[in-house]
Design a protein around this motif. Sequence first.
Motif, PDB file in Angstrom:
ATOM      1  N   SER A  63     -13.296  10.149  25.413  1.00 23.64           N
ATOM      2  CA  SER A  63     -11.727  11.054  25.878  1.00 23.64           C
ATOM      3  C   SER A  63     -10.860   8.993  25.638  1.00 23.64           C
ATOM      4  O   SER A  63     -11.316   8.194  25.719  1.00 23.64           O
ATOM      5  CB  SER A  63     -11.087  11.546  26.634  1.00 23.64           C
ATOM      6  OG  SER A  63     -11.526  11.072  28.219  1.00 23.64           O
TER       7      SER A  63
ATOM      8  N   PHE B  79      -7.916  14.507  26.669  1.00 28.48           N
ATOM      9  CA  PHE B  79      -8.945  14.662  28.068  1.00 28.48           C
ATOM     10  C   PHE B  79      -8.721  16.050  27.779  1.00 28.48           C
ATOM     11  O   PHE B  79      -8.297  16.488  27.157  1.00 28.48           O
ATOM     12  CB  PHE B  79      -9.184  14.326  29.198  1.00 28.48           C
ATOM     13  CG  PHE B  79      -8.591  13.390  30.405  1.00 28.48           C
ATOM     14  CD1 PHE B  79      -8.810  11.646  29.149  1.00 28.48           C
ATOM     15  CD2 PHE B  79      -7.914  13.020  31.432  1.00 28.48           C
ATOM     16  CE1 PHE B  79      -8.657  10.911  29.887  1.00 28.48           C
ATOM     17  CE2 PHE B  79      -8.069  12.334  31.159  1.00 28.48           C
ATOM     18  CZ  PHE B  79      -7.971  10.816  31.482  1.00 28.48           C
ATOM     19  N   ASP B  80     -10.091  16.660  27.928  1.00 27.15           N
ATOM     20  CA  ASP B  80     -10.887  17.974  27.357  1.00 27.15           C
ATOM     21  C   ASP B  80      -9.516  19.104  27.449  1.00 27.15           C
ATOM     22  O   ASP B  80      -9.436  20.468  26.708  1.00 27.15           O
ATOM     23  CB  ASP B  80     -11.643  18.347  27.746  1.00 27.15           C
ATOM     24  CG  ASP B  80     -11.901  18.318  29.396  1.00 27.15           C
ATOM     25  OD1 ASP B  80     -11.413  18.247  30.332  1.00 27.15           O
ATOM     26  OD2 ASP B  80     -13.384  18.678  29.943  1.00 27.15           O
ATOM     27  N   GLY B  81      -9.325  18.912  28.597  1.00 28.01           N
ATOM     28  CA  GLY B  81      -7.904  20.325  28.794  1.00 28.01           C
ATOM     29  C   GLY B  81      -6.883  20.131  27.973  1.00 28.01           C
ATOM     30  O   GLY B  81      -5.984  21.086  27.712  1.00 28.01           O
TER      31      GLY B  81
ATOM     32  N   ASN C  65     -14.708  18.142  24.073  1.00 29.57           N
ATOM     33  CA  ASN C  65     -15.341  19.108  24.667  1.00 29.57           C
ATOM     34  C   ASN C  65     -17.051  18.850  23.773  1.00 29.57           C
ATOM     35  O   ASN C  65     -17.284  18.818  22.817  1.00 29.57           O
ATOM     36  CB  ASN C  65     -15.206  20.486  24.364  1.00 29.57           C
ATOM     37  CG  ASN C  65     -16.220  21.170  25.871  1.00 29.57           C
ATOM     38  OD1 ASN C  65     -16.019  20.743  26.477  1.00 29.57           O
ATOM     39  ND2 ASN C  65     -16.128  21.662  25.346  1.00 29.57           N
TER      40      ASN C  65
ATOM     41  N   GLN D 175     -15.755  13.099  28.398  1.00 28.88           N
ATOM     42  CA  GLN D 175     -14.405  13.760  27.782  1.00 28.88           C
ATOM     43  C   GLN D 175     -13.513  14.341  29.166  1.00 28.88           C
ATOM     44  O   GLN D 175     -12.775  14.670  29.208  1.00 28.88           O
ATOM     45  CB  GLN D 175     -15.058  15.619  27.368  1.00 28.88           C
ATOM     46  CG  GLN D 175     -15.618  16.094  28.500  1.00 28.88           C
ATOM     47  CD  GLN D 175     -16.018  17.418  28.077  1.00 28.88           C
ATOM     48  OE1 GLN D 175     -17.293  17.809  27.556  1.00 28.88           O
ATOM     49  NE2 GLN D 175     -15.612  18.842  28.769  1.00 28.88           N
ATOM     50  N   ASN D 176     -13.674  14.229  30.344  1.00 30.63           N
ATOM     51  CA  ASN D 176     -12.644  14.491  31.229  1.00 30.63           C
ATOM     52  C   ASN D 176     -12.846  12.969  32.323  1.00 30.63           C
ATOM     53  O   ASN D 176     -14.212  13.174  33.173  1.00 30.63           O
ATOM     54  CB  ASN D 176     -12.837  15.460  32.036  1.00 30.63           C
ATOM     55  CG  ASN D 176     -11.917  15.639  32.619  1.00 30.63           C
ATOM     56  OD1 ASN D 176     -11.605  14.983  33.402  1.00 30.63           O
ATOM     57  ND2 ASN D 176     -11.092  16.786  33.019  1.00 30.63           N
TER      58      ASN D 176
ATOM     59  N   HIS E 218     -12.286   6.373  38.343  1.00 33.50           N
ATOM     60  CA  HIS E 218     -12.598   7.075  37.714  1.00 33.50           C
ATOM     61  C   HIS E 218     -13.860   7.202  37.942  1.00 33.50           C
ATOM     62  O   HIS E 218     -15.130   7.296  37.388  1.00 33.50           O
ATOM     63  CB  HIS E 218     -11.547   7.016  36.181  1.00 33.50           C
ATOM     64  CG  HIS E 218     -10.839   6.524  35.647  1.00 33.50           C
ATOM     65  ND1 HIS E 218      -9.897   7.391  35.207  1.00 33.50           N
ATOM     66  CD2 HIS E 218     -10.523   4.944  35.438  1.00 33.50           C
ATOM     67  CE1 HIS E 218      -8.778   6.894  34.803  1.00 33.50           C
ATOM     68  NE2 HIS E 218      -9.294   5.307  35.185  1.00 33.50           N
TER      69      HIS E 218
ATOM     70  N   LEU F 240      -6.378  16.023  36.828  1.00 31.47           N
ATOM     71  CA  LEU F 240      -7.855  16.147  35.919  1.00 31.47           C
ATOM     72  C   LEU F 240      -9.092  17.195  36.731  1.00 31.47           C
ATOM     73  O   LEU F 240      -8.763  17.916  37.386  1.00 31.47           O
ATOM     74  CB  LEU F 240      -8.276  14.876  35.491  1.00 31.47           C
ATOM     75  CG  LEU F 240      -6.659  13.872  35.570  1.00 31.47           C
ATOM     76  CD1 LEU F 240      -7.662  12.779  35.417  1.00 31.47           C
ATOM     77  CD2 LEU F 240      -6.394  14.520  34.644  1.00 31.47           C
TER      78      LEU F 240
ATOM     79  N   PHE G 118      -2.636  20.482  33.852  1.00 34.84           N
ATOM     80  CA  PHE G 118      -3.303  18.680  33.720  1.00 34.84           C
ATOM     81  C   PHE G 118      -2.954  18.268  32.466  1.00 34.84           C
ATOM     82  O   PHE G 118      -2.630  17.078  32.531  1.00 34.84           O
ATOM     83  CB  PHE G 118      -4.754  19.158  33.343  1.00 34.84           C
ATOM     84  CG  PHE G 118      -5.395  20.056  33.981  1.00 34.84           C
ATOM     85  CD1 PHE G 118      -7.045  20.386  33.442  1.00 34.84           C
ATOM     86  CD2 PHE G 118      -4.849  20.103  35.215  1.00 34.84           C
ATOM     87  CE1 PHE G 118      -7.228  21.365  34.594  1.00 34.84           C
ATOM     88  CE2 PHE G 118      -5.889  21.287  36.143  1.00 34.84           C
ATOM     89  CZ  PHE G 118      -7.174  21.356  35.831  1.00 34.84           C
TER      90      PHE G 118
END
Lengths: 210, 210, 210, 210, 210, 210
Positions: D86, D73-75, D81, D167-168, D103, B19, B9
Motif C-alpha cells: 500500500s 490502503f485497502d479501505g 487487498n 495492505q494496511n 505503524h 485505519l 478511513f
Amino acid sequence: MYLQYFFLFSILLAASDALVQDFCVADLSLPPGPAGYPCKKPSKVTADDFAYHGLAAAGNTTNIISAAVTPAFDGQFPGVNGLGVSIARLDLAAGGVIPLHTHPGGSEILVVIEGTICAGFISSFDNVVYLKTLYKGDIMVFPQGLLHFQINSGKTPALGFVSFGTQNPGLQITDFALFKNDFPTELVAKTTFLDLAQIKKLKGVLGGTN
Amino acid sequence: MYLQYFFLFSILLAASDALVQDFCVADLSLPPGPAGYPCKKPSKVTADDFAYHGLAAAGNTTNIISAAVTPAFDGQFPGVNGLGVSIARLDLAAGGVIPLHTHPGGSEILVVIEGTICAGFISSFDNVVYLKTLYKGDIMVFPQGLLHFQINSGKTPALGFVSFGTQNPGLQITDFALFKNDFPTELVAKTTFLDLAQIKKLKGVLGGTN
Amino acid sequence: MYLQYFFLFSILLAASDALVQDFCVADLSLPPGPAGYPCKKPSKVTADDFAYHGLAAAGNTTNIISAAVTPAFDGQFPGVNGLGVSIARLDLAAGGVIPLHTHPGGSEILVVIEGTICAGFISSFDNVVYLKTLYKGDIMVFPQGLLHFQINSGKTPALGFVSFGTQNPGLQITDFALFKNDFPTELVAKTTFLDLAQIKKLKGVLGGTN
Amino acid sequence: MYLQYFFLFSILLAASDALVQDFCVADLSLPPGPAGYPCKKPSKVTADDFAYHGLAAAGNTTNIISAAVTPAFDGQFPGVNGLGVSIARLDLAAGGVIPLHTHPGGSEILVVIEGTICAGFISSFDNVVYLKTLYKGDIMVFPQGLLHFQINSGKTPALGFVSFGTQNPGLQITDFALFKNDFPTELVAKTTFLDLAQIKKLKGVLGGTN
Amino acid sequence: MYLQYFFLFSILLAASDALVQDFCVADLSLPPGPAGYPCKKPSKVTADDFAYHGLAAAGNTTNIISAAVTPAFDGQFPGVNGLGVSIARLDLAAGGVIPLHTHPGGSEILVVIEGTICAGFISSFDNVVYLKTLYKGDIMVFPQGLLHFQINSGKTPALGFVSFGTQNPGLQITDFALFKNDFPTELVAKTTFLDLAQIKKLKGVLGGTN
Amino acid sequence: MYLQYFFLFSILLAASDALVQDFCVADLSLPPGPAGYPCKKPSKVTADDFAYHGLAAAGNTTNIISAAVTPAFDGQFPGVNGLGVSIARLDLAAGGVIPLHTHPGGSEILVVIEGTICAGFISSFDNVVYLKTLYKGDIMVFPQGLLHFQINSGKTPALGFVSFGTQNPGLQITDFALFKNDFPTELVAKTTFLDLAQIKKLKGVLGGTN
C-alpha cells in the motif's frame, strides 16, 4: 566473496538485468537457521542442484513394516531449500504399512501410482477417523500435524508419492517415539495408559530401553 | 453496513486519523476461513472483548487423568482472532497427567505457577526424549507438532499456564485419537503394533467402538 | 560438520527414521538473520536448552516505576528461536506501573497470577482506550504494535506473565524513546507538542541529553 | 454464484486455461477477516479496480500540523487487498510536521519528491535516534512498529510518498493516542510521567476529555 | 562476538531496557538464507544504513528500451533486509518502454511522478489485459508474479517509483529470458511457438546465442 | 449456526476434547478472501472431501500442444483449502509440450512417472537456463514465479505429477497471455519487440483479437 557479485546487482537494467534470490540452494556445510540453510553461491549452482535421482529406485521393504519412505527433503535435495516444497516416495510391499505418524511441519498430498492403498487420518477436534481406499491415480490430502497412516490393502506392491508444502515436514512415527528410545517404561505407561507388558514387548521389538 | 464506516478511513489525517484492523474480534456466528473468523464490527467491540475470566477458576480434575485443560483459544476467547496468540490453564491434581499429545498448529510455552511438573517431549529427528522437572516459576518450551506430556510429580496440586503462538493450536491426544472413536481395532493394531487385547481394553476405558 | 549427520537423513525409514529441524536452539555466538539465529548442532542440544529458570525469582521493583519486566525472549532463552513464542514475567509492587509502551513484533496475552492489575490499550483506528481491571486468573490480549500499559491497582504486589506469538516481540517504552537518549529537545517538542520545560524535566529524570 | 465459474477451472488446460486468485479486489460491503476482505467477483473486476486517482491532489495542510497524510490502503484502494502493498502521500507545508507515530502493521519506505525532509526513528533496543536529512530523490526506511516522524526542514512545501509491505499498516499517532480521546488524565500521567498541566493543555488542543 | 551484547538483554527493564532485532541491516559479506542476509552488528549500524541516495539521479535511458530501472533492493540498500519492503526508480524517455516482465517475489505499486504512463498487466485466470493510462500522481497496483509492462505514452520523459512488499521482488524480463542467453533456439521455438527467424532476430539484438 | 458447536469447544478436556480448524474444506459457494475460501461446517465434512478421483484418468492430449494439465487446486479439490498444498497431473503425448509458463503463487516439484521429459527454467538473476532430461522416478524443482517448461523428449507418452506449496499456484502461459486475448497487437509489439506479422500469426492460431 558474496560481496563482489552483489555489486553487479546495482547495475541498471538497461546495461544488465539482475536480482538476487530466485532460489537458495542449501549449503549443507553451514548451520541452518529457522528459515532453512544458507544459500550456495549462485555461481556454483548448476541444473543438477534442481534435479534428484534418489527417488527413482524402490526403497527396501524387507523390514518389519514391509514398507519404505524415501525422502527428498532439504537434507537430501538441497534445491528445495527456501522454496516451500518437498516430496517423498512410498513403497509398500504386500502387507506393508506406514505406521501411525505425524508431520509436525506441513500438510501432505498422496498420489497413488500403483496398487491399492487404504489411508486415513484422525481429526483432533472430535477424533473422527477419515478413511479412504485409494486406487491408481487417486489423491488424498492429510492436514498438517494430524495422525495418519497408509496401508497396502491390495495383494500386489503399492507405490505412491507424497508431497509437502514445506522443505522439510518432519516425521514423527508414534511407535518409534514411544518404544524406540530410552523413554522410561513407567512414563510411557503414565502418559499413554498402555500396560507395562505391552510397552516392554514393543520396546523389545523396536530396540527401546529403560 | 461495513461500507459506511470505511468511507471514514479515507478522510485525511489532518481532519481525523484512522485505519482499519488494529484487531479483528471474531464473529463466531459467521463461518471461519483459513486465517480465522470474520471480524466483529469495530463499533460493537468493547474492552470486554479483549479480556476473559474463564481461566480464573480451576478446571475439574475429578476424572480419569486427574487433570484438566481449560483453553482460551479463538472459540472461547474471540479477542485473539487474527492476533497469533492464545493461552490455556492446566490443573493437575496429585497424580494428575496430561497424556501424550500434540498441537498441530503451534509451539507451546509452559509456566509453572504452583507445584512440581515433570514434562517432556520427543524429537522426531532421532526419538530423543527431552525431560525436565519444573518448579514454581520455571518455564519450558515444546516445539510445534511434537509429542509431549505433563505430569504432576509432586504431592500437591499443580497449576500452570500454557501459551501458544497461534489463535488455535489444536490438541490431539494420542490415546483419544486411537481409542475414543470408531477407529477399527484391526486398523489400530496394524498401524501401531499394539496387541488386540490392549486396544480393546483402552477402547473400553475411553468409550471407543469397533 | 553439519554435512555428516545430514547424510543420515537419507537413510530409509525402515532402517532409521529421521528429519531435521524439529527445533532450532539459537547459537547466540553467530549473527542472527531476519528469521532468527542459526541453530545449535542437534548433537549438542539437551533438555536444558528447552527450560529456563530465569523467571522464577521476582524482578527487582525498587526503581522509578516500582515494577520490573523479566523477559525470556530468544536472547535469554535460546530454546524459543524459530518457534514463534516467548514469555516474560511482570512484577508490580504496590503503586507499580509498566509505562505506556508497544511491542513492534507481536501481540501479547497477560495472565494475572497475584494481585489486581488495571490494563489498557489504545486503538489506532479511532484512539479508543480499552480499559479493564483484572483479577487473579484473568487474562487480557493486547493487539500487535498498539500502545498499552499495566498498573498495579491493588494495595499488594501484583504478578503476571505476558506471552507473545514471536520469539522476540521487542519493547518500546514511549518515555524512554523520548527522554532517555539524545533525541534533541527541540525535535521532541516539534514532533510531540510537549512543552520544552516538560521535556527537559523528564530528560532529567531518565538521564536524557540534548 | 461463485460456484458456477469455479467449475470452469477444472477444464483441462488444452481446452481453456484457468486458475483462481491472481488477485482479490476487496468487497468492502462484506466483513473483513484477519487476512483482509472477501474478494469481489472476478467478473465484476475492471482495470479501474487496480488504479487510484486519490493521491494526485495535494492534501489540505491548513491544519495544526501544517501537513497531511493521504492514504491508499485497502479501505481507500480495494485493489491492494491481499497483495501485501500500500502507499500514502505526504504533504508538508513549510513548517509542517508528521508527529511521532508508529505503524503497527508494517515497515515503511519514504521517497522524497519535492523539498527537504528531516526524518528519524527510534530503536527500541537502546533508544538510539536515527536521524537523516533527505533531499529530492532520497529514500529512507522505517522498521515496523518503531516510533518515527517527518519534518519539513526546508522553506518550501515538501512532498513524499510512503509505501508499506502490507495492505494496511495502521497508524498510531502518539499525541492522538494520549490526548485526543477520553483517556483519563490521571492514567495518562501515571503511564507517561507527564505533568497534569501538560496533559490538560494538550487535551485542550486536540479535543480530548477526562 | 555476538554473545557479549546479548547478555545485556537479560538485564531487567528497571535497570536497562533492551531487546533485539528492531531491524536487521544486511551484512552482504555473509551468505544469505531464504529469509535474507545475516544482520550487521547493531553497534556498527548508523542512520546512513537506513537511507539511500542512489535513486536521486535519473537512470541512463540511452539504450534499446529508452528506459531505466534503478533498484533499491536488499543488494543495493541493505537497510531493507528483513523488513519486507523495497523500491525502485523508473525513468522512461520519450518512447521508452519497460518491456513485459514479472516479479516472482511480490506485488508492485507504481506512482507516477512526471509524465504519462500507459501500464497494464495480464491475469492468468483468463488472460484479461488490464490497461490504464496514468497521469501525475496516479497509482496502479500489479499483482504478484503476473506479466506487466509500462510505456511512456506522452511526449516528454516520464518518472515513476515502484514499491514492493518484499526486500527483493526479483525481475524477469520475458525477452531477456528468451533471447539474451544460450536458450537453444529450437527449444525456444517449441515452448513458445515463435518462428525460428523471429527468435534468431531477437537473439541477435539482445546478444543471445545457440 | 456456527455458534452452537463452538460452545462445545469450551468444555474442559476431561469431559471432552476439542479444538477448531484441523482443516478448512472450502465452501465454494461463498466468496473467497486472500487466504482462501470460508470453511464448510465440520459436521458436513466427510472422508470424501479429502480425496479426489479427478487425476486418475489421462487428460485429453489431442490438441495443439499434444499435452494436458489436470489440476487439483482449491477450485477442483476443496479439501486443500488452507492447507498449503496442491497437485496436478501432466500428460504429454509424443511430441507434447507444456509451453513456457509461470506459477505466480508457488514453487513446483515434478515427478516423472512414465516416459522421458526435458524440463527447464530460466533464472531472473542472469537469465541462465537450467535444463535437465528426466527419466522415470526423477524429480525436479522449479522456483516460484520463474519461467519454465516441460517437453516430452521421448517417443512414447509421458506422465508426471507436479505438486505445489500452495492451494492454488496460478498458471500463466506466456503465449496465452500474449496471443489468446485482446491485447492490442501494437502493444504486444512494443513490450516484446516481436514483429507484427509474428504476433498476428500467433493470435490467429490461439484465437486472439486486436
